[in-house]
Enzyme design. Structure first.
Site, short mmCIF file in Angstrom:
data_model
loop_
_atom_site.label_atom_id
_atom_site.label_comp_id
_atom_site.label_asym_id
_atom_site.label_seq_id
_atom_site.Cartn_x
_atom_site.Cartn_y
_atom_site.Cartn_z
N HIS A 149 -4.99 -3.43 4.41
CA HIS A 149 -4.46 -2.96 5.70
C HIS A 149 -3.66 -1.68 5.43
O HIS A 149 -3.10 -1.52 4.34
CB HIS A 149 -3.55 -4.07 6.23
CG HIS A 149 -3.03 -3.88 7.61
ND1 HIS A 149 -1.97 -3.05 7.91
CD2 HIS A 149 -3.40 -4.43 8.78
CE1 HIS A 149 -1.71 -3.12 9.21
NE2 HIS A 149 -2.57 -3.94 9.77
N ASP A 226 0.11 -9.27 -0.15
CA ASP A 226 0.24 -9.15 1.31
C ASP A 226 -0.36 -10.43 1.89
O ASP A 226 -1.58 -10.58 1.98
CB ASP A 226 -0.52 -7.90 1.77
CG ASP A 226 -0.66 -7.84 3.29
OD1 ASP A 226 -0.26 -8.81 3.97
OD2 ASP A 226 -1.20 -6.83 3.79
N GLN A 229 -2.21 -12.60 6.41
CA GLN A 229 -3.31 -13.40 6.98
C GLN A 229 -3.51 -14.72 6.25
O GLN A 229 -4.50 -15.41 6.49
CB GLN A 229 -4.62 -12.59 6.97
CG GLN A 229 -4.57 -11.32 7.79
CD GLN A 229 -4.25 -11.57 9.26
OE1 GLN A 229 -4.38 -12.69 9.77
NE2 GLN A 229 -3.84 -10.53 9.97
N LYS A 252 2.40 -13.87 13.36
CA LYS A 252 1.01 -14.29 13.14
C LYS A 252 0.95 -15.77 12.82
O LYS A 252 -0.12 -16.33 12.62
CB LYS A 252 0.39 -13.50 11.99
CG LYS A 252 0.25 -12.01 12.27
CD LYS A 252 -0.39 -11.32 11.09
CE LYS A 252 -0.26 -9.81 11.15
NZ LYS A 252 -1.07 -9.18 12.18
N CYS A 390 -6.78 -1.22 11.50
CA CYS A 390 -5.83 -0.67 10.52
C CYS A 390 -6.38 -0.78 9.11
O CYS A 390 -5.64 -1.07 8.15
CB CYS A 390 -4.47 -1.37 10.60
SG CYS A 390 -3.67 -1.19 12.17
N1 PMP Z 1 -1.33 -6.81 6.32
C1 PMP Z 1 -2.34 -7.45 6.91
C2 PMP Z 1 -3.45 -8.01 6.07
C3 PMP Z 1 -2.35 -7.59 8.30
O1 PMP Z 1 -3.36 -8.21 8.89
C4 PMP Z 1 -1.28 -7.05 9.06
C5 PMP Z 1 -1.27 -7.15 10.57
N2 PMP Z 1 -2.48 -6.90 11.18
C6 PMP Z 1 -0.26 -6.41 8.38
C7 PMP Z 1 -0.31 -6.31 7.01
C8 PMP Z 1 0.91 -5.83 9.11
O2 PMP Z 1 1.65 -6.85 9.70
P1 PMP Z 1 2.86 -6.52 10.70
O3 PMP Z 1 2.28 -5.61 11.73
O4 PMP Z 1 3.25 -7.85 11.24
O5 PMP Z 1 3.92 -5.88 9.89
#
Ligand code: PMP
Length: 432
Positions: A149, A226, A229, A252, A390
């Site tokens: 991401h 990270d 998910q 999430k 993203c």
């Molecule tokens: N890493 C991953 C794999 C994600 O899916 C996301 C959110 N789509 C993020 C980071 C960023 O998370 P946040 O917007 O809650 O900071």
């Protein structure tokens, strides 16, 4: 070869319909009604149709107990935390710190000092990039993967404003699984960190992070995971994984927005300089010299979202009550059933078919633009995500601009999956 799977058979979904009858019974046994009634938003109509919420990867919905905890906090217990002797301040502090202890146990950290509350996964990773980044020197290397991401790419590039950091990127195979030989070959004496997602938000791939961490440690390199998910869907044990850092977001995982967690091994957190300066993160301040607070407060400058943190505890109650085993089994059922049915739709291309996969399905149909497919689904009450998610470098590797993404949570049903398939069949027919 792109990690996509293309529909080969034409239309006949008859067998799938029989299978769905059995799965409806499984839904009944799990008593999804009891789960769903905790989420009032699921009663909503979109354009006159029942809402089918399939954008859980972006954010999950929130059970009433979390909403009530926020309301209770605002109406009875709002005083700033760690601010002395007043009763309400102490109550608010107790709630915040109880959640910290709970989160530590939840992911099996050694102590609550290793749990830092942030605004989300993004801030957790930025914190490490900024503070751990102090230890890096010109020419040092960080290993990432092509499926990251942007939150796990851009912070490392920003670090490049202070010094020249080289990013090494692990590619994926045709199923969207990491090329582990390539991963192993990227280590050298300049490698200073591995930063990798536990689960891809696009491909759904569950990465072999335990093995990746062991490889990194054998090379003397720490690892940031990270987990945005992963934590909503599976039990995570940071000590069993031996992760050095692990980041995730509350919104999430059925919790409030604006709260994230950074787990860090104490040995790193103690060495790292503070991320931001301000109140709460200090021991003593003078114009000449400032000393910092103990962990974890050294990394928590300013007033935290103590209301949200207290409410996160209730999201953990929800997950605990539902059970990770049930969540995983149910989401896996939704994933396999929906994937099999989707593959019978002419023109269907699914991106990401890893053997170990979370309930995320990225797809395109024929020459249809992801945006048009998403709009057509929306007219039928089905909320999915469209675009690059993203993860633009991954889209470049796949040779596409974007996908449509459907992602499941524990409250989704086989009946919803069936409605989704029927809607996709209509969309596919329109696109023919
Ligand atoms: N890493 C991953 C794999 C994600 O899916 C996301 C959110 N789509 C993020 C980071 C960023 O998370 P946040 O917007 O809650 O900071």
């Amino acid at each position: 070869m792109p990690p996509s799977s293309t529909a080969s058979k034409k239309g006949n979904n008859e067998a799938g319909r029989h299978q769905s009858a059995l799965l409806y019974i499984a839904d009944l046994i799990m008593d999804l009604t009891k789960i769903r009634e905790q989420f009032p938003i699921l009663e909503r109509k979109i354009k006159g149709k029942d809402l089918i919420y399939l954008d859980n990867t972006a954010t999950s919905q929130t059970p009433m107990r979390v909403v009530e905890a926020i309301e209770r906090m605002y109406t009875t217990t709002k005083a700033n935390v760690h601010r002395g002797v007043s009763s309400i301040s102490q109550e608010a502090t107790d709630l915040q710190e109880a959640t910290r202890r709970r989160v530590a146990q939840w992911i099996n950290a050694s102590s609550e000092q290793e749990i830092i509350f942030t605004r989300g996964t993004t801030e957790s990773i930025n914190l490490v990039a900024s503070s751990f980044g102090d230890f890096l020197e010109n020419g040092d290397e960080i290993i990432l993967t092509v499926m990251e991401h942007h939150a796990n790419i851009v912070p490392w590039q920003l670090l490049g404003r202070r010094k020249r950091i080289i990013l090494r990127v692990v590619p994926v195979n045709g199923r969207g699984e990491l090329d582990m030989n390539a991963y192993r070959s990227l280590f050298n004496e300049r490698t200073k960190l591995v930063s990798v997602c536990h689960v891809s938000n696009v491909l759904g791939t569950v990465n072999p992070i335990k093995e990746m961490i062991a490889t990194a440690h054998a090379n003397g390199v720490p690892v940031l995971i990270d987990g945005a998910q992963a934590v909503p869907h599976m039990k995570v044990d940071v000590r069993e994984l031996d992760a050095d850092f692990y980041a995730f977001s509350a919104h999430k995982m059925y919790g409030p927005t604006g709260i994230g967690v950074l787990y860090g091994k104490k040995k790193w957190l103690e060495m790292m300089p503070p991320y931001q300066g301000g109140g709460e993160m200090i021991a003593n301040v003078s114009f000449e010299h400032t000393t910092y607070a103990e962990l974890p407060f050294k990394f928590e400058a300013g007033t935290p979202d103590f209301v949200g943190i207290a409410a996160l505890d209730k999201a953990l109650d929800f997950i605990e009550e539902t059970g990770y085993d049930n969540i995983e089994a149910h989401e896996h059922k939704l994933l396999t059933y929906t994937t099999e049915r989707m593959m019978q739709i002419p023109g269907m291309r699914i991106f990401g078919t890893a053997a170990d996969k979370s309930a995320v399905i990225s797809f395109l149909i024929g020459k249809g633009h992801h945006y048009d497919i998403g709009m057509l689904l929306d007219t039928q009450g089905i909320e999915v995500r469209t675009g690059h998610h993203c993860a633009q470098p991954l889209m470049h590797a796949l040779g596409i601009e974007g996908t449509v993404r459907a992602s499941f949570a524990v409250y989704n049903t086989i009946e919803e999956a069936d409605k989704f398939i029927a809607a996709l069949e209509r969309v596919a027919a329109m696109l023919e």
